[in-house]
Design an enzyme around this catalytic site. Sequence first.
Site, mmCIF file in Angstrom:
data_model
loop_
_atom_site.group_PDB
_atom_site.id
_atom_site.type_symbol
_atom_site.label_atom_id
_atom_site.label_comp_id
_atom_site.label_asym_id
_atom_site.label_seq_id
_atom_site.Cartn_x
_atom_site.Cartn_y
_atom_site.Cartn_z
ATOM 1 C CD1 TRP A 394 -2.198 -2.170 1.726
ATOM 2 C CD2 TRP A 394 -3.156 -0.915 0.156
ATOM 3 N NE1 TRP A 394 -3.329 -2.825 1.298
ATOM 4 C CE2 TRP A 394 -3.940 -2.072 0.341
ATOM 5 C CE3 TRP A 394 -3.558 0.031 -0.789
ATOM 6 C CZ2 TRP A 394 -5.101 -2.312 -0.383
ATOM 7 C CZ3 TRP A 394 -4.716 -0.212 -1.502
ATOM 8 C CH2 TRP A 394 -5.479 -1.369 -1.301
ATOM 9 C CE1 TYR A 410 1.152 6.594 10.472
ATOM 10 C CE2 TYR A 410 3.206 7.740 9.976
ATOM 11 C CZ TYR A 410 2.530 6.722 10.613
ATOM 12 O OH TYR A 410 3.229 5.844 11.407
ATOM 13 C CG HIS A 435 -11.159 1.890 -1.731
ATOM 14 N ND1 HIS A 435 -10.128 2.659 -1.210
ATOM 15 C CD2 HIS A 435 -10.587 1.106 -2.684
ATOM 16 C CE1 HIS A 435 -8.999 2.337 -1.816
ATOM 17 N NE2 HIS A 435 -9.244 1.408 -2.720
#
Length: 506
Positions: A394, A410, A435
Amino acid sequence: MLGDGNATSGPLARRRRATLAAERRASVQPVNGASAAACGSPVTAQPSVPGGGKKLERPSAPPPWAERKKRRAEAGDRLSCHKAQESLLSSASGYRNYRGILNWCVVMLVLSNARLFLENLLRYGILVDPIQVISLFLNDPYSWPAACLLIASNVFVLVALYTERQLSKGSFSECFGLVVHVINLATMLTFPAAVVLLVPSMTPVGGAVALGTYTILFLKLYSYKDVNLWCRELSTIKVKKLVRSLSCPLPQLSQGDEHKVCYPGNLTIRDMYYFVSAPTLCYELNFPRSPSVRMSFLLRRLFEMLFFTQLLVGLIQQWMIPIIRSSMKPLEDMDLSRMTERLLRLAVPNHLLWLMFFYWFFHSSMNFTAELLCFGDRQFYRDWWNSESVTYFWQNWNIPVHKWCLRHFYKPLLRRGFGKMASQSAVFLLSAFFHEYLVSVPLRMFRLWAFTGMMAQLPLAWFVGRFLRGNYGNAAVWMSIIIGQPVAVLMYVHDYYVINYRQETD
């Protein structure tokens, strides 16, 4: 008199020439009998030939010791032919050129699926229809809701630019500017979703394209807001330092940096739309630029884009749609073996199409756009195929999204005191939301299969990282890619059949 003069001049001339020749020989003689090489003199005596030229030297024969050394080496080669070395397929050998094996895998993959392709042609005939592709985007030729949504997206771009200009001049306070940005970004997600859900002429494919474009713009404008805020904070710090010390000079640009843009000189329409068009999600005041457009590179990428577009459309119509249609049956009406057979039939074509789409989008399309805009950073992906953990996959298969998450989500969470595990879970949660947003809204059904699949990556990443290493971890990553996506596709196909097809049958 004349005869005497000639007689006299002859012997004198010969003695004079002899004396000059003796002097020349003396000038090249080594001192104290040493050789010319030992004395270091650059002058060497060359034998003369008639006409004033120099005589060519013949190559000297090799010394006897060189011949003996050569014979000993040949004898050693005959006596021993081994040395300490690793096998090529061993990881310790350092060998990395497996292009032939990769070509073999491609050939075997094509041959193994040739039977399925021929069976498909014999059973269904030729299903490729370019006109049908247009119907995927348009239900009504006089109604283009997806295109209208794409044009309307410019409003949100201009609102973000206007807000930043007012903030740079001090016309808006930071609090008020933040409120405007939040409203603008929230509307970017809700407005197109409402249009897709409420407008009957919006097709699922057109809705997915529109929502994908708005999602990209949402991430870009969020980065635009953050970077300009950081520039204002740096400007405030520099002003405070200048007030404390009036002797501190202002930073000057060197001659090589005259083309660099400084805040707020970046707040222009040209700069904004360059960023909107560039193949990146993270904003910078000065992007790395390539020196010129390489026409051969540009044309190769354009050819690849056109070729893979036709190939993807043809394979979807000829290969995927028949399999999906044959799978339009409720799962509760089948046993486990039938469900497994459907999954395996769908896994291979789905995976091949996904790989083709990856190359078409991340290599051909993004490199074409970058070359056209002279955008210098071409690292759109890294070696995700060598992933030995789910986390590595990822982080490396979609570099623009990874950079955005790392820079704007993050790391800010870490600076606010959150732990690494909590921050990583929040990144997966955000990815799972988008998604599901990009799948459920165009299909007009909410089943959370995409959301669940993304959140399932967290325990899978923990399991692979804890118990599997090396090739086993890489195999687990490939299995999750090959099997995971068809499972999600089957779930959505099943639900779509239950909502639409079964109701029509009843």
